[in-house]
Each structure stands twice: as C-alpha cells, then as structure tokens.
Design an enzyme around this catalytic site. Structure first.
Site, PDB file in Angstrom:
ATOM      1  N   GLU A  51     -68.780  -4.204 -31.272  1.00  0.00           N
ATOM      2  CA  GLU A  51     -68.006  -3.538 -30.220  1.00  0.00           C
ATOM      3  C   GLU A  51     -68.556  -2.133 -29.957  1.00  0.00           C
ATOM      4  O   GLU A  51     -67.866  -1.261 -29.448  1.00  0.00           O
ATOM      5  CB  GLU A  51     -66.522  -3.521 -30.579  1.00  0.00           C
ATOM      6  CG  GLU A  51     -65.912  -4.923 -30.590  1.00  0.00           C
ATOM      7  CD  GLU A  51     -64.411  -4.949 -30.822  1.00  0.00           C
ATOM      8  OE1 GLU A  51     -63.786  -3.863 -30.788  1.00  0.00           O
ATOM      9  OE2 GLU A  51     -63.870  -6.045 -31.040  1.00  0.00           O
ATOM     10  N   PHE A  56     -52.960  -6.103 -32.437  1.00  0.00           N
ATOM     11  CA  PHE A  56     -53.701  -5.477 -33.531  1.00  0.00           C
ATOM     12  C   PHE A  56     -52.868  -4.425 -34.266  1.00  0.00           C
ATOM     13  O   PHE A  56     -53.108  -4.157 -35.444  1.00  0.00           O
ATOM     14  CB  PHE A  56     -54.997  -4.866 -32.995  1.00  0.00           C
ATOM     15  CG  PHE A  56     -55.969  -5.891 -32.495  1.00  0.00           C
ATOM     16  CD1 PHE A  56     -56.505  -6.836 -33.354  1.00  0.00           C
ATOM     17  CD2 PHE A  56     -56.348  -5.943 -31.164  1.00  0.00           C
ATOM     18  CE1 PHE A  56     -57.404  -7.798 -32.907  1.00  0.00           C
ATOM     19  CE2 PHE A  56     -57.230  -6.896 -30.698  1.00  0.00           C
ATOM     20  CZ  PHE A  56     -57.757  -7.829 -31.575  1.00  0.00           C
ATOM     21  N   TYR A  63     -53.987  -0.276 -41.208  1.00  0.00           N
ATOM     22  CA  TYR A  63     -53.502   1.102 -41.039  1.00  0.00           C
ATOM     23  C   TYR A  63     -53.106   1.731 -42.369  1.00  0.00           C
ATOM     24  O   TYR A  63     -53.236   2.939 -42.552  1.00  0.00           O
ATOM     25  CB  TYR A  63     -52.337   1.115 -40.047  1.00  0.00           C
ATOM     26  CG  TYR A  63     -52.786   0.673 -38.668  1.00  0.00           C
ATOM     27  CD1 TYR A  63     -53.716   1.429 -37.958  1.00  0.00           C
ATOM     28  CD2 TYR A  63     -52.354  -0.518 -38.114  1.00  0.00           C
ATOM     29  CE1 TYR A  63     -54.182   1.020 -36.721  1.00  0.00           C
ATOM     30  CE2 TYR A  63     -52.809  -0.944 -36.873  1.00  0.00           C
ATOM     31  CZ  TYR A  63     -53.722  -0.164 -36.177  1.00  0.00           C
ATOM     32  OH  TYR A  63     -54.181  -0.578 -34.960  1.00  0.00           O
ATOM     33  N   TYR A  92     -53.424  -4.433 -27.535  1.00  0.00           N
ATOM     34  CA  TYR A  92     -53.157  -3.363 -28.504  1.00  0.00           C
ATOM     35  C   TYR A  92     -52.028  -3.765 -29.456  1.00  0.00           C
ATOM     36  O   TYR A  92     -52.098  -3.548 -30.672  1.00  0.00           O
ATOM     37  CB  TYR A  92     -52.752  -2.085 -27.773  1.00  0.00           C
ATOM     38  CG  TYR A  92     -53.876  -1.338 -27.090  1.00  0.00           C
ATOM     39  CD1 TYR A  92     -54.956  -0.833 -27.807  1.00  0.00           C
ATOM     40  CD2 TYR A  92     -53.843  -1.111 -25.717  1.00  0.00           C
ATOM     41  CE1 TYR A  92     -55.971  -0.127 -27.182  1.00  0.00           C
ATOM     42  CE2 TYR A  92     -54.851  -0.394 -25.075  1.00  0.00           C
ATOM     43  CZ  TYR A  92     -55.919   0.090 -25.809  1.00  0.00           C
ATOM     44  OH  TYR A  92     -56.919   0.793 -25.181  1.00  0.00           O
ATOM     45  N   GLU A 104     -61.646   3.681 -34.728  1.00  0.00           N
ATOM     46  CA  GLU A 104     -61.245   2.295 -34.983  1.00  0.00           C
ATOM     47  C   GLU A 104     -61.982   1.427 -33.969  1.00  0.00           C
ATOM     48  O   GLU A 104     -61.398   0.837 -33.073  1.00  0.00           O
ATOM     49  CB  GLU A 104     -59.729   2.163 -34.807  1.00  0.00           C
ATOM     50  CG  GLU A 104     -59.166   0.819 -35.192  1.00  0.00           C
ATOM     51  CD  GLU A 104     -57.699   0.665 -34.771  1.00  0.00           C
ATOM     52  OE1 GLU A 104     -57.164  -0.430 -34.976  1.00  0.00           O
ATOM     53  OE2 GLU A 104     -57.128   1.621 -34.224  1.00  0.00           O
TER      54      GLU A 104
END
Length: 631
Positions: free
Chosen positions: A420, A303, A310, A300, A411
């Site tokens: 994914e 990214f 963002y 996490y 996301e």
C-alpha cells in the site's frame, strides 16, 4: 452452533434403489450412494460376442425411474476396461459410460461418482473419459472416488492429480475421499486441505466400538475430519455391506450418522479472527489503494474494530515516549508526534492515551489527505481532543510542516507490508522528522511461500483472462496447503537516511525497487497454484505486529494474507525444489510486482539446474501490464 452435516449411506450389496432409499431415510441419512448399473452388466456387455445397445434396458439398471432422484448419487461403472489395448472392448466401455451419464442427467441426479480403477496402471484414457463426461453434464456434479485405505495417501493424491490435470482442472470435478481404519502420515493428509474434497467415504470398518458398543472414530480420524470440516463444506458417506450389518453391536446404521453429527457439533468454537472473517474465507479481494483512492467510512470502521493492532501501536508509543523523555524532564519536555495517514483518528487517540499513561507531554499532528476523513478528524478535535491535536488536510508527501517531529507514526501497511506504498509515503513524510527522530513502525519484512489451492486457482481461472491471473489478491486462506514455511524476500526500514532523488524526478523511487529469489523444498507430491505473502513489522524495538503464520499476532484481523496466482499450476514431486522469484518495480507513476516460479533439479553432487522446459512459469505481470499501485 455448527450447521447439520449432510451424511449419506452406501449399501455395497444393494441392488434396489428402494432398499437404499428406505434404509437411508429411516436411519436419518441425507442421501444415498448407488451404482446406476447392476454389477454384472458391464462384464456381460464387454464380452466379445456382445454389443452396446442403442439404449439401456430396465433390467440393466438399479434405478429405473426418478422417484429417488433427489436422494441418490449415482455410481458410474467404468473401471480398467477403459485402458484396454483391445479397441472394441475400450470403445464399448466408453459407450456404456456415456449411456450412464446421459441417464443420470435425464434423472436429474445432483451428482455422479467415478471410481479410480485399481485394475489398471498408468491410466490416461480413464481421465479422458471422465473429462468428456463432465463436459456432458449441465447441472450434475462429478465426484472422483480415490482411496486412502491401507495408508495409500501419496498414491491417492497422484490418482486425483492425474485425472484433474488431464481434465484441465474442471471445477465441476471434485474428490470423494475414502478413508480406512489406518491413516497415512499427517503431511500426506494435509495435501487434501487444498483440494476440492466434496465427500468423505467412511466404511463401517473405519470405526471402532466404544465401551458401550457404539461406533466411534479414533482420535487421529477425528482431528483430520474436524480440520477438513473447518477448511471446506464436506459431505460424508457411511459405507456398509448391507442394511443388516452389525459390525458394531449397538445403534445400527443410525448410530454412524448420529456420531458424525456429534463430531460436527462438538467442533471448537471459532476464534475472534475467524469470526471476523466469516464469509470471506477463500474470497478474492483486490488490495486497497489508499494513496490513489479515498477510503469510505465503512472501510475505516471495519479496520478500527481490530483491538490488537491499536493495542500494540499504543504500547509502542508508550514505550517510545517513556524511553525518549526521562521522568526528570517529563514536565518540561513536549514531544512532537505526527500521525501521517491518520484516517478517522484511531492512532491519534492511541497516541493521546499513551502520553497520558506514560505521563508525558505531547503535541500531536494528524495529517490526512482524504477530505471525507478530515470531517471526522475535525469533529473529534472539536468534541474530544481540543488543542492537543492539530488536524492537517494534506498529502503527507507534499505537506510543509511548521516544525519537525520526534516520532513519526503511520498505519500504511498492506498484506505484503509495502503493497500500500508505505515506503513511498514515508519517503515524503520523513522530511519533517528530526535527525534524532524515530518512525513507528521502524521496519517491515515481506515473506513468501509456495502454496497449493484448487479453490483459489479455480476462482481466478473463472475470469478467463490474463489480467486476473496477474493480479495479487487479499484472501483469508482456508482451502489452502502451504508447501513449505515462509521465507523473507525484503525489508524496508524507516527513517531511510540514504540519499534520495528529488520527489517527482524520473528516478526518484528507484531506491524502493527490490528483487529476491528464495528456494523451497517440498515434502510431498504437490501442485503449485500460486504464492502466499505475509509481513512482519517492528513498531518499536520488541513491539511487533505480524500476519506470518508462525508469529501471527493473536486476535489481530486487520490484514489477511496476499495471494499471487500462477497462470499454469506446476507439478512438484516429493523432495523437489522450486525457486520463487519476486520483483518490486516502479516508474514515475506506479509500483508493481512481478513474480515467477522455477523448479530446479539437483544432481548427486548437489549442483542444481533450472528446469526451464515444461516446468518454469512465465514472469507474471511484466511491466505492470495487469496490476499496479498508483503513486
């Protein structure tokens, strides 16, 4: 600051290793290039009356001991005699090559160099002998010298491709690329970015004199060599007639070495993406499976360092909030916004910041299945967000929401857009989206293009099994040459209002299957090693994020491209066409990709036929036998 270059010296008329060693070390060179045999030895041995002795004689060698072994790369005398139709001549030449290889290995040389024969046509025995010689070497590397002099770009690549293809793509064989004063066209030069160029040989005649008389290279040479330095670790060799050569009046031999070091030091600084990707170039990584696995905190964190992603998500939410609720209604209207797959909360934070800057009221749900990420979300709720955020620990596909939302934010994108399982996740989540609600992102498109990369092919081949050859990899491309511009294969749009089967039923996911065939045309002779994949995503209206090479979001590094390898490389002549066939398939437990490549021939009337015999690849990963994404 760039690391120091390894620059070697070749003195073409030198017959004494001490001369090359002394001249090279005194001028600051890192290594020297010298033929192991004296120039007249091969022609003498090949005379009909002579035989190859059981051992080389000292007087035949230019290097009789290992005192310079750590400094010298040994040139192997081979040449067109290997293609002779006269059996004794050919056999003697092969025996002489074998003796040189054994001598190089005995000395412990770091590398030997073969030169592609210019006095033979349609070489087939030369590649065989090179391949056999490479097999005899344990630690010594092998270079193949091919020349771009006189603009001979296409022919040089064909020579290299012939030798490496007949030698089964042995990773111990690499290219020594000789460059003259004239360069071939740029599209031909770009081929070499995908090849294992270990060394660039620059004759002193390739340089020009600057106003002070020192050697420099043309702008075109500089641009190509700097690009090559960025693509891979490459050494250089300055090739001079002898140590007294004064082709350029100032600086002597040392000036060439110093200039190449200057060229390396003055390369442009790395951009933010390349800085982030340092150490990951051409490194194979299996794609994440966040639906099946729980990501670790370190993953996490990596990214979350991406500022661009963002920034664009926040801009999309700001636009959506501002346009969906007027200024007049802003005080009385609360927009329900659900972040599904919230992770550790970066998108949740962006949503709150977007609402504040837009002066709109929001109620945010943060939905996450990972029990470890939930700890972080609850901690942030307690310390930062308060009642503005409701944290929900549940798989989004099975959560029964207490109310429906206006904006569904996710996301869930992978390097190929849908790899994914964003479509499957959002199918389940859109149940709690109002009829008038929107999804961020609203759509995403997968792109493919044919690509060549000896480095990536060798990396996958090293596993020596089918499974790795049928697995897609996330890779930060470097030693890669795209053979044509990417084309779209399919798009997913959200919300998907098409009638769907009940979640969990045998055919519930059939609507998310896809198939596509895209045709590409090559501009140069090429070897197709695999297929590169990218995505473009629309977050909201004209707010987009992309890893497509032509539309890449500047500074965004959350996604690297995806690489689909081919089991067997396919040769594509200049101007030829190839169909890349792709499938996205599923059953009740998993989703997988299948892919293949089919060269096509075109007649004078423009009618194309598939070249199935000896050309087309097999269909890779049939029925998801090697790689899949778990539901």
């Amino acid at each position: 600051m760039a690391e120091s270059l390894s620059v070697g010296l070749e003195l073409r008329t030198a017959s004494d290793v001490d001369v090359v060693g002394a001249a090279g070390t005194s001028a600051g060179f890192s290594f020297g290039l010298l033929d192991l045999l004296r120039p007249e030895v091969q022609s003498h041995v090949l005379l009909p009356a002579n035989k190859v002795a059981a051992a080389l004689e000292p007087e035949q060698l230019q290097m009789t001991e290992n005192s310079w072994a750590s400094f010298i790369v040994g040139g192997i005398a081979a040449g067109g005699a290997l293609e002779s139709e006269d059996d004794p001549t050919r056999q003697k030449c092969e025996a002489l090559v074998r003796q040189q290889i054994h001598w190089a290995a005995h000395l412990g040389l770091s590398a030997v160099m073969f030169t592609y024969p210019t006095d033979a046509f349609d070489c087939v025995n030369f590649p065989r002998v090179v391949s056999r010689s490479v097999g005899l070497l344990s630690y010594t590397q092998a270079w193949l010298r091919v020349s771009l002099k006189n603009g001979n770009g296409a022919e040089a690549w064909r020579q290299w491709n012939l030798v490496r293809s007949l030698g089964e793509h042995n990773p111990k064989l690499s290219v020594a690329l000789e460059i003259g004063s004239e360069l071939p066209e740029i599209r031909t030069l770009q081929q070499w970015f995908a090849e294992p160029v270990r060394c660039v040989i620059l004759p002193t005649s390739s340089f020009m004199a600057n106003s002070k008389g020192y050697p420099v290279l043309s702008k075109a040479h500089q641009e190509f060599l700097r690009k090559l330095m960025e693509q891979q670790t490459v050494q250089f060799v300055v090739s001079a007639e002898d140590r007294e050569e004064r082709l350029h009046p100032q600086g002597g031999l040392a000036a060439y070495e110093q200039y190449l070091q200057h060229l390396n030091r003055t390369r442009p600084a790395l951009g933010i993406v390349d800085q982030f990707a340092h150490g990951y170039h051409d490194y194979l990584q299996s794609p994440l499976q966040p639906l099946m696995d729980n990501l670790e905190s370190a993953t996490y964190e990596v990214f979350e360092k991406d500022p661009i992603k963002y920034q664009e998500y926040e801009r999309a939410m700001h636009r959506a909030l501002s346009e969906r609720v007027s200024e007049v209604d802003a005080a009385a209207t609360v927009t329900v916004l659900m972040v599904v797959g919230a992770g550790r909360g970066p998108i949740v934070q962006c949503a709150l910041q977007a609402a504040k800057s837009a002066n709109r009221r929001v109620k945010v749900y943060a939905v996450e299945k990972n029990p470890n990420a939930i700890v972080t979300l609850r901690n942030r709720k307690a310390q930062e967000w308060g009642d503005a955020v409701e944290v929900v620990h549940c798989d989004m596909r099975y959560w029964e929401a207490p109310e429906k939302c206006d904006i569904l934010v996710s996301e869930l994108l992978g390097s190929f857009g849908d790899n994914e399982l964003s479509p499957e996740c959002l199918d389940g989540a859109q149940r709690f989206l109002k009829d008038s609600g929107i999804s961020i992102p609203s759509d995403y498109t997968a792109y493919i293009s044919p690509m060549s990369s000896t480095k990536l092919y060798n990396e996958v081949s090293a596993y020596k099994d089918l499974e790795h050859m049928e697995t897609p990899y996330v890779v930060k491309f470097r030693s890669v040459h795209e053979l044509a511009e990417p084309k779209p294969v399919w798009t997913f749009s959200h919300p998907d209002r098409v009638q769907q089967a009940e979640l969990g039923s045998p055919n519930f996911n059939n609507h998310n299957t896809r198939t596509s065939t895209q045709r590409f045309q090559t501009s140069t002779d090429s070897l197709l090693h695999g297929i590169s994949g990218y995505f473009e995503a629309t977050l909201y209206k004209d707010v987009m994020i992309s890893i497509h090479p032509q539309t890449h979001s500047p500074g965004m590094f959350s996604w690297f491209p995806i690489f689909f390898p081919l089991q067997t490389p396919i040769y594509l002549p200049a101007g030829s066409k190839v169909d890349l066939n792709f499938w996205r398939l599923c059953d009740a437990r998993k989703v997988w990709y299948e892919w293949s490549a089919t060269p096509v021939a075109e007649d004078a009337n423009g009618v194309t036929t598939q070249m199935l015999v000896g050309g087309a690849s097999a269909i890779h990963n049939r029925d998801g036998r090697s790689s899949w994404i778990g539901l």
